[in-house]
Design a protein around this motif. Structure first.
Motif, PDB file in Angstrom:
ATOM      1  N   ALA A  17      42.592  23.097  36.403  1.00 27.10           N
ATOM      2  CA  ALA A  17      43.443  23.900  35.514  1.00 27.10           C
ATOM      3  C   ALA A  17      42.634  24.693  34.500  1.00 27.10           C
ATOM      4  CB  ALA A  17      44.432  22.987  34.785  1.00 27.10           C
ATOM      5  N   ALA A  18      41.401  24.257  34.221  1.00 27.17           N
ATOM      6  CA  ALA A  18      40.585  24.965  33.244  1.00 27.17           C
ATOM      7  C   ALA A  18      39.849  26.153  33.853  1.00 27.17           C
ATOM      8  CB  ALA A  18      39.566  24.006  32.624  1.00 27.17           C
ATOM      9  N   PHE A  19      39.855  26.259  35.178  1.00 29.50           N
ATOM     10  CA  PHE A  19      39.103  27.334  35.830  1.00 29.50           C
ATOM     11  C   PHE A  19      39.951  28.019  36.896  1.00 29.50           C
ATOM     12  CE2 PHE A  19      35.788  24.717  33.943  1.00 29.50           C
ATOM     13  CZ  PHE A  19      34.980  25.682  33.371  1.00 29.50           C
ATOM     14  N   GLY A  20      39.729  27.727  38.168  1.00 32.12           N
ATOM     15  CA  GLY A  20      40.384  28.477  39.237  1.00 32.12           C
ATOM     16  C   GLY A  20      41.890  28.408  39.239  1.00 32.12           C
ATOM     17  N   ALA A  21      42.440  27.234  38.904  1.00 32.41           N
ATOM     18  CA  ALA A  21      43.891  27.063  38.942  1.00 32.41           C
ATOM     19  C   ALA A  21      44.576  27.472  37.650  1.00 32.41           C
ATOM     20  CB  ALA A  21      44.238  25.605  39.263  1.00 32.41           C
ATOM     21  N   ALA A  22      43.834  27.970  36.676  1.00 30.86           N
ATOM     22  CA  ALA A  22      44.443  28.346  35.402  1.00 30.86           C
ATOM     23  C   ALA A  22      45.384  29.529  35.558  1.00 30.86           C
ATOM     24  CB  ALA A  22      43.352  28.666  34.375  1.00 30.86           C
ATOM     25  N   SER A  23      45.069  30.433  36.462  1.00 33.34           N
ATOM     26  CA  SER A  23      45.904  31.614  36.672  1.00 33.34           C
ATOM     27  C   SER A  23      45.691  32.124  38.090  1.00 33.34           C
ATOM     28  CB  SER A  23      45.541  32.703  35.657  1.00 33.34           C
ATOM     29  OG  SER A  23      46.228  33.900  35.937  1.00 33.34           O
ATOM     30  N   GLU A  24      46.755  32.665  38.666  1.00 32.67           N
ATOM     31  CA  GLU A  24      46.645  33.248  39.990  1.00 32.67           C
ATOM     32  C   GLU A  24      46.072  34.662  39.959  1.00 32.67           C
ATOM     33  OE1 GLU A  24      50.488  33.113  41.739  1.00 32.67           O
ATOM     34  OE2 GLU A  24      50.557  30.910  41.867  1.00 32.67           O
ATOM     35  N   VAL A  25      45.999  35.244  38.779  1.00 25.24           N
ATOM     36  CA  VAL A  25      45.476  36.596  38.642  1.00 25.24           C
ATOM     37  C   VAL A  25      43.965  36.584  38.826  1.00 25.24           C
ATOM     38  CG1 VAL A  25      45.264  38.585  37.111  1.00 25.24           C
ATOM     39  CG2 VAL A  25      47.344  37.194  37.071  1.00 25.24           C
ATOM     40  N   GLN A  26      43.473  37.404  39.725  1.00 29.78           N
ATOM     41  CA  GLN A  26      42.048  37.476  39.985  1.00 29.78           C
ATOM     42  C   GLN A  26      41.382  38.419  38.991  1.00 29.78           C
ATOM     43  OE1 GLN A  26      40.367  35.616  42.239  1.00 29.78           O
ATOM     44  NE2 GLN A  26      42.339  34.610  42.611  1.00 29.78           N
ATOM     45  N   PRO A  27      40.186  38.060  38.494  1.00 35.23           N
ATOM     46  CA  PRO A  27      39.485  38.955  37.558  1.00 35.23           C
ATOM     47  C   PRO A  27      39.085  40.258  38.234  1.00 35.23           C
ATOM     48  CG  PRO A  27      38.066  37.147  38.243  1.00 35.23           C
ATOM     49  CD  PRO A  27      39.430  36.831  38.766  1.00 35.23           C
ATOM     50  N   LYS A  28      38.906  41.286  37.436  1.00 35.38           N
ATOM     51  CA  LYS A  28      38.578  42.604  37.975  1.00 35.38           C
ATOM     52  C   LYS A  28      37.244  42.594  38.697  1.00 35.38           C
ATOM     53  CE  LYS A  28      38.435  47.471  36.572  1.00 35.38           C
ATOM     54  NZ  LYS A  28      38.553  48.409  35.418  1.00 35.38           N
ATOM     55  N   PHE A  29      36.287  41.801  38.184  1.00 32.06           N
ATOM     56  CA  PHE A  29      34.985  41.665  38.816  1.00 32.06           C
ATOM     57  C   PHE A  29      34.614  40.189  38.858  1.00 32.06           C
ATOM     58  CE2 PHE A  29      34.869  45.955  37.055  1.00 32.06           C
ATOM     59  CZ  PHE A  29      34.419  46.703  38.140  1.00 32.06           C
ATOM     60  N   THR A  30      33.851  39.791  39.873  1.00 28.88           N
ATOM     61  CA  THR A  30      33.345  38.427  40.003  1.00 28.88           C
ATOM     62  C   THR A  30      31.835  38.472  40.131  1.00 28.88           C
ATOM     63  OG1 THR A  30      35.378  37.695  41.102  1.00 28.88           O
ATOM     64  CG2 THR A  30      33.437  36.301  41.338  1.00 28.88           C
ATOM     65  N   SER A  31      31.154  37.708  39.307  1.00 30.73           N
ATOM     66  CA  SER A  31      29.700  37.693  39.309  1.00 30.73           C
ATOM     67  C   SER A  31      29.165  36.921  40.502  1.00 30.73           C
ATOM     68  CB  SER A  31      29.177  37.059  38.011  1.00 30.73           C
ATOM     69  OG  SER A  31      27.801  36.820  38.075  1.00 30.73           O
ATOM     70  N   HIS A  32      28.089  37.411  41.096  1.00 27.25           N
ATOM     71  CA  HIS A  32      27.451  36.698  42.202  1.00 27.25           C
ATOM     72  C   HIS A  32      26.668  35.492  41.702  1.00 27.25           C
ATOM     73  CE1 HIS A  32      27.422  40.756  44.591  1.00 27.25           C
ATOM     74  NE2 HIS A  32      28.626  40.227  44.471  1.00 27.25           N
ATOM     75  N   SER A  33      26.048  35.616  40.542  1.00 27.19           N
ATOM     76  CA  SER A  33      25.208  34.536  40.027  1.00 27.19           C
ATOM     77  C   SER A  33      26.012  33.440  39.335  1.00 27.19           C
ATOM     78  CB  SER A  33      24.169  35.103  39.045  1.00 27.19           C
ATOM     79  OG  SER A  33      24.815  35.777  37.974  1.00 27.19           O
ATOM     80  N   ASP A  34      27.162  33.785  38.763  1.00 28.84           N
ATOM     81  CA  ASP A  34      27.998  32.805  38.064  1.00 28.84           C
ATOM     82  C   ASP A  34      29.469  33.180  38.262  1.00 28.84           C
ATOM     83  OD1 ASP A  34      29.004  30.816  36.503  1.00 28.84           O
ATOM     84  OD2 ASP A  34      27.947  31.364  34.669  1.00 28.84           O
ATOM     85  N   PRO A  35      30.022  32.938  39.454  1.00 28.13           N
ATOM     86  CA  PRO A  35      31.391  33.397  39.748  1.00 28.13           C
ATOM     87  C   PRO A  35      32.482  32.710  38.933  1.00 28.13           C
ATOM     88  CG  PRO A  35      30.536  32.060  41.536  1.00 28.13           C
ATOM     89  CD  PRO A  35      29.389  32.294  40.615  1.00 28.13           C
ATOM     90  N   ALA A  36      32.192  31.571  38.312  1.00 24.81           N
ATOM     91  CA  ALA A  36      33.214  30.892  37.501  1.00 24.81           C
ATOM     92  C   ALA A  36      33.419  31.571  36.154  1.00 24.81           C
ATOM     93  CB  ALA A  36      32.832  29.429  37.290  1.00 24.81           C
ATOM     94  N   SER A  37      32.485  32.390  35.723  1.00 27.08           N
ATOM     95  CA  SER A  37      32.636  33.107  34.462  1.00 27.08           C
ATOM     96  C   SER A  37      33.720  34.173  34.599  1.00 27.08           C
ATOM     97  CB  SER A  37      31.311  33.732  34.039  1.00 27.08           C
ATOM     98  OG  SER A  37      30.857  34.662  35.000  1.00 27.08           O
ATOM     99  N   GLN A  38      34.313  34.545  33.473  1.00 30.05           N
ATOM    100  CA  GLN A  38      35.462  35.450  33.455  1.00 30.05           C
ATOM    101  C   GLN A  38      35.067  36.829  32.954  1.00 30.05           C
ATOM    102  OE1 GLN A  38      38.617  34.803  34.433  1.00 30.05           O
ATOM    103  NE2 GLN A  38      39.409  36.821  33.870  1.00 30.05           N
ATOM    104  N   TRP A  39      35.428  37.868  33.714  1.00 26.93           N
ATOM    105  CA  TRP A  39      35.231  39.242  33.262  1.00 26.93           C
ATOM    106  C   TRP A  39      36.326  39.559  32.259  1.00 26.93           C
ATOM    107  CZ3 TRP A  39      31.644  42.905  33.352  1.00 26.93           C
ATOM    108  CH2 TRP A  39      32.012  44.236  33.107  1.00 26.93           C
TER     109      TRP A  39
END
Length: 461
Positions: free
Chosen positions: A189-211
């Protein structure tokens, strides 16, 4: 007269004591009185082999990390150099002049291994919180919560737009550590399941971080550092790393309140926060647990066209209806249903309506519903808790709470400006969690040192 030229002369024997060369008012002397690492070796015993070459003392590594975070030394390579040169750092780390400082690579090996497997840094943080409670700095009556964006070690040049990102195409066996951690947190719930909305960009080196562009400036990748503090002395009683979105930050509130209740038996009588935390579900959750929400209500029911808002209507709980300023009733249902599936569900949003024939002849229709045949009002599932929060906002205690809320904001300012944690050095959810825990531990130790400084000894003549 000019004195003689100073030249270093080698001596055959030296009489030197670190204890005599560390100032009595040095910050580390005060901090050292509250650092209790006696249980670390026992805590880590199951994570070390009983055979092989002896390892570096884990207490030494922890003391060095505390030095780094207390004094804003962000690089572990530089930390090793500073401990090697600084006498006060050597004294705090229990190193003599001839003792060798561990190599910087030792920190990475232990952090990614036994430190994370054993949750040692969480144990260290909670040990410090327990000491703050023991010293009387925490009452547990009033707590405040907030989150701060901390820039991740990622950039837009090494990222993928959401239209092209597909996590199912990643092979965990070949992925870097931060990417594997991202895959492990997709259902949290603190990361992937927190929201169904996908971020505008996803980092290759740290994909869990939020744009995010939440700072009203250039967007960047970040994590949210969530603090739960006791407002008596601004002691951090819990910390949690999440994605930098409101749903994850608000969700961490429940996690931290449950944890401090379980670990320290702390149950606040009030929780102080800003408007982002004033959602109906969270307010309802707090009221159910008898925690007074000193939180501005997150409310979008207001109108900007000058017509009556929901606040102008009186709620009649006994008859489950609203009463308009003209005295007419707005009801959800006007007849009893024999089929229970057609009646009120008790979940979600309920809508209350006035009779069309009443509104059409009402003299105040222009102020109420000029563009509709009849007035309708929506009522949230947790509207009673929202109303409790509105009533609290009218009290003097609420005014005091809004002033106390600034203490958590001051901690974030101290975190970034004094401790230098404006950008993360470690990647992945575990890396962010490690840095946040160490930083919060350092802040609590500095708080103890400030409130209870080391006693000063008079110098001998």
């Amino acid at each position: 007269m000019m004195g003689p030229k100073q030249e270093a002369q080698a001596a055959l024997f030296y009489e030197f004591s670190l204890e005599d060369h560390v100032p009595q008012d040095h910050l580390l002397r005060s901090i050292d009185r509250f650092v209790d690492l006696g249980s670390i070796r026992k805590y880590l015993a199951d994570f070390y082999s009983h055979t092989g070459r002896p390892s570096v003392d884990p207490e030494l590594l922890i003391r060095m990390l505390l030095v780094g975070y207390c004094f804003g030394i962000r690089s572990e390579r530089r930390l090793c150099e500073e401990v090697h040169l600084n006498l006060a750092y050597r004294w705090f780390c229990r190193l003599d002049l001839t003792d060798r400082v561990p190599d910087h690579s030792t920190f990475s090996k232990n952090r990614h291994g036994r430190f994370r497997e054993s949750e040692l840094l969480r144990h260290l943080f909670e040990t410090t919180v327990a000491r703050c409670i023991e010293e009387g700095l925490v009452s547990g009556q009033r707590m405040a919560i907030d989150a701060s964006l901390i820039e991740a070690d990622a950039n837009k040049q090494n990222s993928t737009p959401k239209e092209e990102w597909n996590a199912s195409n990643i092979d965990p066996a070949e992925a870097p550590r931060a990417v594997r951690e991202y895959l492990d947190t997709l259902d949290e719930a603190a990361f992937g399941a927190a929201s169904e909305v996908q971020p505008k960009f996803t980092s290759h080196s740290d994909p869990a971080s939020q744009w995010t562009a939440a700072r009203k400036g250039p967007a960047f990748f970040s994590y949210s550092d969530n603090y739960l503090i006791d407002t008596d002395h601004g002691v951090i009683v819990d910390v949690e790393a999440t994605r930098s979105i409101r749903q994850a930050e608000v969700g961490s509130t429940k996690t931290m309140l449950k944890r401090v209740k379980e670990r320290f038996d702390l149950h606040p009588e009030r929780l102080i926060a800003d408007t982002a935390y004033g959602t109906g579900p969270l307010l309802g959750w707090l009221v159910d647990r008898r925690i007074a929400p000193h939180i501005p209500v997150f409310d979008k029911s207001g109108r900007n066209d000058g017509t009556w808002t929901r606040a102008d209507f009186e709620w009649d709980a006994e008859n489950d209806q609203y009463i308009c300023p003209e005295g007419h009733a707005l009801k959800q249902f006007r007849r009893n249903y024999s089929d229970p599936n057609r009646g009120p569900t008790g979940k979600g949003t309920s809508r209350y309506r006035a009779l069309k024939e009443v509104c059409q002849v009402c003299p105040s229709k222009a102020k109420c519903c000029p563009n509709a045949d009849a007035r309708k009002i929506s009522r949230e599932e947790h509207e009673d808790a929202r109303q409790d929060a509105r009533d609290i906002a009218k009290t003097r205690q609420y005014e005091l709470s809004m002033k106390l809320r600034k203490k958590v904001e001051m901690l974030f300012a101290h975190l970034e400006r004094i401790l230098g944690l404006g950008r993360l050095r470690l990647r992945g959810p575990c890396g962010a969690n490690d840095e946040f825990l160490l930083a919060a531990t350092a802040q609590n130790l500095r708080k103890l040192a400030k409130v209870f400084p080391a006693p000063q000894q008079t110098r001998k003549a």
